[in-house]
Every structure is written in structure tokens, then in C-alpha cells.
Enzyme design. Structure first.
Site, short mmCIF file in Angstrom:
data_model
loop_
_atom_site.label_atom_id
_atom_site.label_comp_id
_atom_site.label_asym_id
_atom_site.label_seq_id
_atom_site.Cartn_x
_atom_site.Cartn_y
_atom_site.Cartn_z
NE ARG A 161 6.35 7.68 2.35
CZ ARG A 161 6.35 8.51 1.32
NH1 ARG A 161 6.71 9.76 1.49
NH2 ARG A 161 5.98 8.10 0.13
CB CYS B 100 -4.10 8.41 -7.12
SG CYS B 100 -5.70 7.70 -6.76
CB SER C 103 5.54 5.89 -7.03
OG SER C 103 6.47 4.92 -6.60
CB ALA D 167 -0.92 -0.01 1.22
P1 NAD Z 1 5.53 4.55 -3.24
O1 NAD Z 1 5.66 3.84 -4.53
O2 NAD Z 1 6.67 5.33 -2.72
O3 NAD Z 1 5.17 3.46 -2.11
C1 NAD Z 1 4.19 2.45 -2.33
C2 NAD Z 1 4.68 1.16 -1.69
O4 NAD Z 1 5.81 0.67 -2.41
C3 NAD Z 1 5.10 1.34 -0.25
O5 NAD Z 1 4.58 0.27 0.51
C4 NAD Z 1 6.62 1.36 -0.31
O6 NAD Z 1 7.20 0.75 0.82
C5 NAD Z 1 6.93 0.56 -1.55
N1 NAD Z 1 8.09 1.10 -2.30
C6 NAD Z 1 8.44 2.41 -2.45
N2 NAD Z 1 9.50 2.53 -3.26
C7 NAD Z 1 9.84 1.28 -3.64
C8 NAD Z 1 10.84 0.75 -4.51
N3 NAD Z 1 11.70 1.54 -5.16
N4 NAD Z 1 10.89 -0.58 -4.68
C9 NAD Z 1 10.01 -1.39 -4.06
N5 NAD Z 1 9.05 -0.93 -3.22
C10 NAD Z 1 8.95 0.38 -3.02
O7 NAD Z 1 4.21 5.43 -3.34
P2 NAD Z 1 3.71 6.52 -2.28
O8 NAD Z 1 4.57 7.72 -2.38
O9 NAD Z 1 3.51 5.88 -0.96
O10 NAD Z 1 2.26 6.85 -2.88
C11 NAD Z 1 2.01 7.87 -3.80
C12 NAD Z 1 1.92 7.32 -5.21
O11 NAD Z 1 0.85 6.38 -5.28
C13 NAD Z 1 1.58 8.40 -6.23
O12 NAD Z 1 2.34 8.16 -7.39
C14 NAD Z 1 0.11 8.19 -6.50
O13 NAD Z 1 -0.35 8.62 -7.77
C15 NAD Z 1 0.02 6.70 -6.40
N6 NAD Z 1 -1.34 6.25 -6.12
C16 NAD Z 1 -2.02 5.70 -7.16
C17 NAD Z 1 -3.34 5.30 -6.97
C18 NAD Z 1 -4.10 4.70 -8.09
O14 NAD Z 1 -5.11 4.05 -7.84
N7 NAD Z 1 -3.68 4.87 -9.34
C19 NAD Z 1 -3.94 5.45 -5.71
C20 NAD Z 1 -3.19 6.03 -4.69
C21 NAD Z 1 -1.88 6.42 -4.90
#
Ligand code: NAD
Length: 519
Positions: A200, A304, A249, A170
Site C-alpha cells: 500500500r 502501533c 498485524s 513491512a
Molecule cells: P498487515 O499485517 O496487513 O501487513 C503487514 C505485511 O504483511 C504487509 O507487507 C502485507 O503485505 C503482509 N500481509 C498482510 N496480510 C497478510 C496475510 N494474511 N498473510 C500474509 N501476509 C500478509 O499490517 P498493516 O495493516 O500494514 O499494519 C498495521 C498493523 O501493524 C497494526 O496491527 C499495527 O499494530 C502493527 N504494527 C506493529 C508494530 C509493532 O512494532 N508492534 C509497528 C507497526 C505496526
């Protein structure tokens, strides 16, 4: 036994964080129905975005702990999959009641760790609650298909059977809604689950997990691990985990999609977004601009589905000053304070990134109509505040336009016609959500037909579908061919098992080795 210290489920409470002591809460893991303090010495700080107070420590779970979580989910699967669908559903009925009863408390925890306003936190919880309500319909949603006499005396029936252990990863921006997109639909279908919340903002999810246990979720059906890359890779690689739900992301999502798929898993991955609204000159200016302001600056733009770009068509190009007037009246401050509209962003790094991108827009020729950088908030000098920011004259070749800013920044673009506006949107690499404001049915219909986005709003700024429909996405906003909630969730969380039965010819010998045909 794994874990440094075990706390019986009914003795542990995340709500302790609300007491506001100076010692950060140690976020436990949930393994086999017990909340366990991690044996790990590494952790990530959970920091209140309004005050910088360290609320909690999210452990980086050890491999041994993650193995134990997966093993407990695997062990719980056969009994849970054969538990009657009504009894699985009853857990969801109780969970929805408990979430309703604890909404105030959940919202306070959510606001503390994430920063968003209390009302917005309640919206986050409510949109997740609706998915739990939807999970209560599984008794009919999960029904299969049957047909009698596919050959004389031969019947076929297809079951939608659960997959086994499923995993969820998530993001930070919806600490309640997105975990609730994941584990309720999966478990009610008969799967067991290993969830990794955002490191976070793990506290709201932990409180929801306590409520799930209280609702009667049996041991091992829901497990929670914590961490960052290693926990994500564990979910991608662990052979027991059959399917992965990811929201976050692009970089992380592409990684999870590729690594999970290479390991033969189903992956549904919802990624980033750059959502555009189109304002036609026949729209009601105040109605359209107030909706736009809410969609751009609510949750400090960290949704998002936030509208981060507006295309003003024709005469509507002259409306920027009204927008600026509306946005400058919004109150910026801590989410816990009544009357606040724009809360802090998640981290000091996010604030720096947003402010840098605003500067890059200005440097490449955009006009700064409203500047939210360095926004002073009384009594909260250290909060990650960025005020509402509006730039006009934005062009698609600017770095600002090409980046997901994820802050309270609205970029204004211009077009002569609706066709030009649609073309702009369809050229953008993302296709999450979009909206049009118009009084013309014909223009609205054309837009709906021609725009390439998963969610389309007509005179509605944030068209997040209700859970009887699926949350989708197009182009760069999604990887995989599965969708969250709605009928898509049943497809994702189950596989077909098709039984062909022949009761007429049980005692008749097969006389031919040719491929059987039905006639
Ligand atoms: P993030 O990608 O940083 O984190 C998401 C999850 O991935 C976390 O649990 C994190 O621990 C893990 N993660 C982070 N970087 C990673 C990596 N390099 N390798 C493997 N795992 C990793 O995202 P965030 O900043 O927590 O959330 C914001 C993002 O989520 C924005 O881009 C937003 O658009 C997107 N989002 C999309 C939707 C949708 O339905 N399209 C919904 C909500 C959020």
C-alpha cells in the site's frame, strides 16, 4: 534476465510521483542493483488517502522475479560478508547523510502515499534515520568475545558472524521507519537482504532504496520484491533466506512466525497493540491531557504505539470535558496542508471499519463524547477522514475495546486506584506500550515495576526507545524472542562462531580418545 525492462539505478527515480501526472508510476523491483519493471500483469493500486488519486501500481512479483532477487542476495553474500566492517559501515554513514539531505522530498512522497502530515512524516523518517546512525556503530557492536588460556596454551574467541540472506516484511503505517528498522542493521552486520514493503505504501521505501544504492550498497546486497501473500510466503519458504523480520498485524505475523519457524528460520515478529495510558489525579491536567490527545489522534491513531485507551483514576474521571475541548480544536485535513493535526486514514475500508466500531461501542453502552464520523473536509470530499472521537464508559467486554481500531478513537475507562488500572492493562491480551501520568515517584515506580508491556512511558505518551535500546513488546504484541534494533538487532542478525585454538601442543600426539577437558 528477469524483468520486462531494466532501468539503470541512476535513471530511475520514485520522486517522479511528486510531479503529479495522471499516469500511475509503475513501482519497480530492485534485483541485483538494478531497478526492474516487473513482468507481472497483476498489481495493487497505491492510492492517496486524501484524494483517492492512484499514485502508482505495486506489481505482484512473479516467482521467477522473486527467485532472481533471492539468488542475487545469495550471490552477493560471500563478498559482502568479507567486506571490511569499516567499509560496510561507511555505506551507512553515506546513507544517513543522504537521508538527511532528502528528508523534505522523502516526507512529501510519504505524505502522498500514506496520508500523514508532513511533520509527522519527517518524524517517521527521523526515527528510521536514527537506526541508520546506530548501524554506524557496528564496528564496536558486532565485536565478539575472547579468552586466553582456557586451558594452558589454549585460547577461545567467538565471532558474531552474519547469517546469509535475510528477509523483511513491512506494514503500511511507518513507510520509512520500519524498513529502516530492518535492512540497515541486517546488512551492516554482513547479511544481504530481500525486503517486501507494504504493497500500500511502497514509494518511500523505493526512494530509500535508491539512496542506499547511491550510498554505495553493492549489487545484490539489498533487493526489493513486491506483492502480497505469495511474496510473504516466498520469504517464509525460500531456503536461501535464513531469518525474517516482520512488523504488522496479528494474523499475518502469526502466519509468518509459524511458517518461517517451521522452515527452520529465525523470525522476529512485532504485532498489534491496544495501548493504555493511566492518568492519576495528581497529574498536571493540561500537560497530561495534551500529551494524551497527541498520542491518541496523531497520525490518525495509526501508530502501533498510539494511545487508544485511557484509564482515568479517581478525580481524573472528571477531566473528560477538557479532553473533548482539546480534541475538538484539532484540525482534520490532508497531511500536505500546513496546520493539519489529524490526517486521513489509509483506506476507505479502514474508515468504514473505524466508523463501524464506534457505532458498536455506542450500541453496547459507551457514551459518545466526541463523534468524528462523517467528518467533512473542505476541498477533499473523497478523503478517508475520521475526526477525533472520544467515548467514555468503555468496558473491557465491548467489541470496541477488544479490537485494534487503528483510527483516531480514544476510549476512556475508569479506575479507583492505580492497582485497578494496572490490573486492567495486564488483562488486555496485548503488551506493546503504555504510559502513566503522575507527579508521584512512588506510583510511577510501582507502575513501571508491575505493568506488563514492552515500552513504558512515565509522563511521556509514546515511549519509542532510541536505537541504542531495543524496540520490544510483550504478550500478544510479539512473537519470537528477538528484538528490533539496539543490541537485540546484533543478536538477531548474527550467529556465534567459536574458535578454540591450541598453539602449544601442535606437535604433540593425542593419547586418549576420552572427551577432551581443559585443565
Ligand atoms: P498487515 O499485517 O496487513 O501487513 C503487514 C505485511 O504483511 C504487509 O507487507 C502485507 O503485505 C503482509 N500481509 C498482510 N496480510 C497478510 C496475510 N494474511 N498473510 C500474509 N501476509 C500478509 O499490517 P498493516 O495493516 O500494514 O499494519 C498495521 C498493523 O501493524 C497494526 O496491527 C499495527 O499494530 C502493527 N504494527 C506493529 C508494530 C509493532 O512494532 N508492534 C509497528 C507497526 C505496526
Amino acid at each position: 534476465r528477469v524483468g520486462a525492462r531494466r532501468t539503470p539505478a541512476h535513471h530511475y527515480s520514485t520522486a517522479a510521483v511528486l510531479k503529479g501526472g495522471s499516469t500511475p508510476l509503475k513501482v519497480p523491483l530492485l534485483i541485483n542493483g538494478e531497478f526492474v519493471e516487473s513482468e507481472s500483469s497483476e498489481h495493487v493500486k497505491v492510492i492517496c488517502p486524501a484524494t483517492q488519486r492512484v499514485l502508482a501500481h505495486t506489481p505482484i512479483a512473479t516467482k521467477r522475479e522473486m527467485d532472481a532477487a533471492s539468488a542475487s542476495a545469495k550471490a552477493a553474500f560471500p563478498a559482502w560478508a568479507s567486506t571490511s566492517v569499516s567499509n560496510r559501515t561507511r555505506v551507512m554513514f553515506r546513507l544517513q547523510t543522504l537521508i538527511r539531505e532528502h528528508t523534505e522530498e522523502l516526507a512529501r512522497i510519504l505524505t502522498m502515499e500514506h496520508g500523514k502530515t508532513i511533520d509527522d512524516a519527517k518524524g517517521d523518517i527521523f526515527r528510521g534515520l536514527e537506526v541508520v546512525e546506530h548501524a554506524c556503530s557496528t564496528t564496536s557492536l558486532q565485536m565478539g568475545e575472547t579468552m586466553q588460556n582456557v586451558a594452558t596454551g589454549v585460547d577461545i574467541h567467538s565471532y558474531r558472524v552474519p547469517l546469509g540472506v535475510c528477509g523483511g516484511i513491512a506494514p503500511f503505517n511507518f513507510p520509512a521507519m520500519i524498513p529502516l528498522w530492518m535492512f540497515p542493521m541486517s546488512t551492516v552486520c554482513g547479511n544481504t537482504f530481500v525486503l517486501k514493503p507494504s504493497e500500500r505504501v511502497p514509494l518511500t521505501t523505493m526512494r530509500l532504496a535508491e539512496l542506499a544504492i547511491e550510498a554505495g550498497m553493492p549489487k545484490g546486497v539489498l533487493n526489493i520484491i513486491h506483492g502480497t501473500h505469495d511474496a510473504v510466503n516466498f520469504i517464509c519458504d525460500d531456503p536461501a533466506i535464513k531469518a525474517i523480520s516482520f512488523v504488522g498485524s496479528d494474523t499475518a505475523g502469526a502466519h509468518v512466525y509459524q511458517r518461517g519457524s517451521l522452515n527452520g528460520k529465525r523470525v522476529q515478529a512485532n504485532l498489534g497493540a491496544q495501548n493504555h495510558a493511566v492518568i492519576m489525579p495528581d497529574a498536571d491536567p493540561r500537560a497530561a491531557l495534551s500529551a494524551l490527545s497527541a498520542a491518541a489522534f496523531g497520525a490518525a491513531g495509526q501508530r502501533c504505539m498510539a494511545i487508544s485507551r485511557v484509564i482515568l483514576v479517581g478525580e481524573a474521571r472528571t477531566w473528560v470535558p477538557v479532553l473533548v475541548e482539546m480534541a475538538s480544536k484539532l484540525k482534520v485535513g490532508p497531511g500536505s496542508q500546513a496546520g493539519v493535526d489529524v490526517p486521513p486514514v489509509i483506506s476507505t475500508q479502514a474508515k468504514e471499519k473505524i466508523e463501524r466500531l464506534i457505532a458498536s461501542g455506542v450500541n453496547s453502552g459507551a457514551k459518545l463524547e466526541l463523534d468524528g464520523r462523517g467528518y467533512p473536509v473542505a476541498d477533499h470530499p473523497t478523503g478517508n477522514f475520521v475526526g477525533p472521537t472520544i467515548l467514555s464508559g468503555v468496558k473491557p467486554n465491548m467489541e470496541l475495546y477488544q479490537t485494534e481500531v487503528f483510527g483516531p478513537v480514544l476510549q476512556c475507562l475508569e479506575a479507583e486506584t492505580v492497582d485497578e488500572a494496572i490490573a486492567l492493562i495486564n488483562q488486555n491480551p496485548y503488551g506493546n506500550g503504555t504510559a502513566i501520568f503522575t507527579r508521584s515517584g512512588a506510583i510511577a515506580r510501582k507502575f513501571v515495576q508491575e505493568v506488563d508491556a514492552g515500552q513504558v512511558g512515565v509522563n511521556l505518551p509514546i515511549p519509542v526507545p532510541l536505537p541504542m535500546f531495543s524496540f520490544t513488546g510483550s504478550r500478544g504484541s510479539i512473537l519470537g524472542d528477538h528484538n528490533f534494533y539496539g543490541k537485540g538487532a546484533i543478536t538477531f542478525n548474527t550467529q556465534w562462531k567459536t574458535v578454540t585454538s591450541n598453539w602449544k601442543l601442535v606437535e604433540q600426539e593425542m593419547t586418549s580418545l576420552a572427551m577432551p577437558t581443559m585443565g
